[in-house]
Design an enzyme around this catalytic site. Structure first.
Site, PDB file in Angstrom:
ATOM      1  CG  HIS A 270      56.827  18.112   8.864  1.00 44.66           C
ATOM      2  ND1 HIS A 270      57.207  17.010   7.958  1.00 44.66           N
ATOM      3  CD2 HIS A 270      58.355  18.121   9.655  1.00 44.66           C
ATOM      4  CE1 HIS A 270      58.257  16.623   8.768  1.00 44.66           C
ATOM      5  NE2 HIS A 270      59.026  17.126   9.876  1.00 44.66           N
TER       6      HIS A 270
ATOM      7  NE  ARG B 234      61.960  12.837   9.927  1.00 43.96           N
ATOM      8  CZ  ARG B 234      62.212  13.553   9.573  1.00 43.96           C
ATOM      9  NH1 ARG B 234      61.631  14.283  10.303  1.00 43.96           N
ATOM     10  NH2 ARG B 234      63.877  13.958  10.191  1.00 43.96           N
TER      11      ARG B 234
END
Lengths: 307, 307
Positions: free
Chosen positions: B270, B222
């Site tokens: 992402h 993350r």
């Protein structure tokens, strides 16, 4: 007794160093300073000048510096009855397998595309491409290792070669009749053939027209396997979506060549099959000792087959 | 009975389609149009608003849309005693493994560098980097599959995790005490940890200072695992040579963020862990039926451990 390094377009320094570091290495001479010509028992050869190998009457071994031998065999004045060996090693094969995997991953994951988006400060995500069918033209040592690596990584791999091959999990196509069929379902067409009169220009309009529309072409064989004009046409009409090229008919590629600026062509400067000089030194000295002791050679070339 | 799609920053259309295509799918509602709140037995959740889950008195299952659950657990008003599941599937793991392998191959083979040379019409070849030591921080499902894939491809893999792991050919480091040691010999440091208070900012100056000089950092966990300032400093002083980043503290990354134009940072938006919506639908409906029949759930989250 001496070994002659007869290398054009290659710096002999590192190879000389690795040879001399091995036990029992005979004298090493570097062409054109061959010294007494009768001493030369073995020549390590890359892009030699036509006929030059005839200067050495006691030559017992012609060892190719690389995996390919087309530069040796194309010499019309090649000494007869001198065995030719070529370089085959795990480093080269695994390096080739890595290059091909990197090329496919780059395409499937759009890595180059994201690099361009980054340069333009654009955030725009997409999905990995699903197509995982790979056809490898040429199932020799390099093709087999590359194919097995791709299978391990989840690809569906077929191979095309002169004769039928039995390699686990890789479908074998063979002979001229099956060439078109071998590429008909491929998302990736990888050329790893030896360069012979029969394979020169094999990546051409005819082959592309039988490929799956939108296939990606990867040429890691020799530049002359590819008909460059036909590739440009196939990219233009989108029969081929894009290409990764590591080898070219002329190297370095001339700066005005259209490949440099082509948005669908990913170029690398002949890096996929760079020779590991330490391994070359070991293999050639092993064969040198074998030829002096009348033992069978490793990786001997059949001049009829050209590999 | 109904399932509620409670998704922020995700288009629910595809997931709704895949759910409805499955046999025995109950009614699907899309937040904020939840209809009669007593009907909602299961909420599929991504970045939900604090407290909103308390609106559904008959909620039996909170199913995370993705692999991470930090967005769910960070809700101080999370309903008690409702089990939470997360998404774990082979597609996600193999996709992650492919992304990490692609990132490492790109670095080792200098693919991005050649892309820049091509743009500049420069022919300049180099050798593949030799360093193949990879340390994966986080050895859950994604870390284990990624590690195994790297081992198969010839990498020397270590893993660091909260508790000791037994995975063939992967050295296990564990606990806070062994974190520094785990990265001390790594050419590549890959972050695949869950985001918890203990792992927030774990990729920081302190960790980098114990890494092998010139290591390459890959963050696919993350964004908040990475201290962005510390990475920029470590790149500047060359303690870290370069980085591949797929996740960021703020997504999309603001256009004035220094990562966009940084020559040592390879960005992707992402994409490494994009959710396969068909698989999500299958897994959640399976757990929905399990919870209604008092059967044990698949991939249930332990809120204490936060994964």
């Amino acid at each position: 007794m001496a070994i002659l390094l007869l290398l054009n377009q290659v710096d002999p320094t590192l190879l000389e160093k690795h040879l001399k570091a091995l036990p029992d290495c005979p004298q090493v001479r570097i062409w054109p300073n061959a010294g007494e010509k009768n001493d030369i028992k073995c020549a390590i050869v890359w892009k030699h000048d036509e006929g030059v190998l005839n200067d050495f009457p006691n030559l017992k071994l012609i060892a190719s510096y690389g995996a390919g031998v087309e530069n040796i065999l194309s010499d019309p004045a090649l000494p007869e009855n001198v065995p030719i060996t070529r370089f085959v090693d795990d480093t080269l094969s695994s390096q080739m397998a890595e290059y091909v995997l990197a090329a496919i991953l780059n395409h499937r994951l759009h890595i180059t595309h994201y690099r361009e988006l980054q340069a333009a400060t654009v955030w725009n995500s997409g999905e990995f491409l699903k197509g995982k069918n790979v056809t490898i033209l040429g199932m020799g040592e390099l093709g087999a290792v590359t194919g097995k690596s791709l299978v391990q990584n989840g690809y569906i791999v077929s191979g095309w070669s002169r004769s039928q091959k039995q390699i686990e999990s890789i479908k074998s196509y063979y002979g001229d009749d099956q060439l078109r069929l071998s590429v008909s379902d491929a998302d990736y067409i990888v050329c790893l053939l030896p360069l012979t009169p029969a394979t020169t220009g094999i990546l051409n309009k005819e082959l592309f027209s039988h490929a799956k529309k939108g296939a990606h072409v990867i040429n890691v064989g020799r530049g002359d396997h590819l008909n460059e004009e036909d590739l440009l046409d196939a990219l233009y009409n989108q029969q081929i979506s894009s290409a990764t090229l590591d080898v070219y008919s002329t190297e370095p590629l001339p700066s005005d060549h259209p490949f440099w600026k082509h948005p669908k062509i990913h170029m690398t400067p002949h890096i996929a099959s760079a020779t590991d000089k330490e391994q070359v030194a070991r293999q050639i000295l092993e064969n040198y000792n074998r030829v002096l002791n009348d033992m069978p050679l490793n990786n001997q070339v059949d001049p009829e087959k050209a590999y």
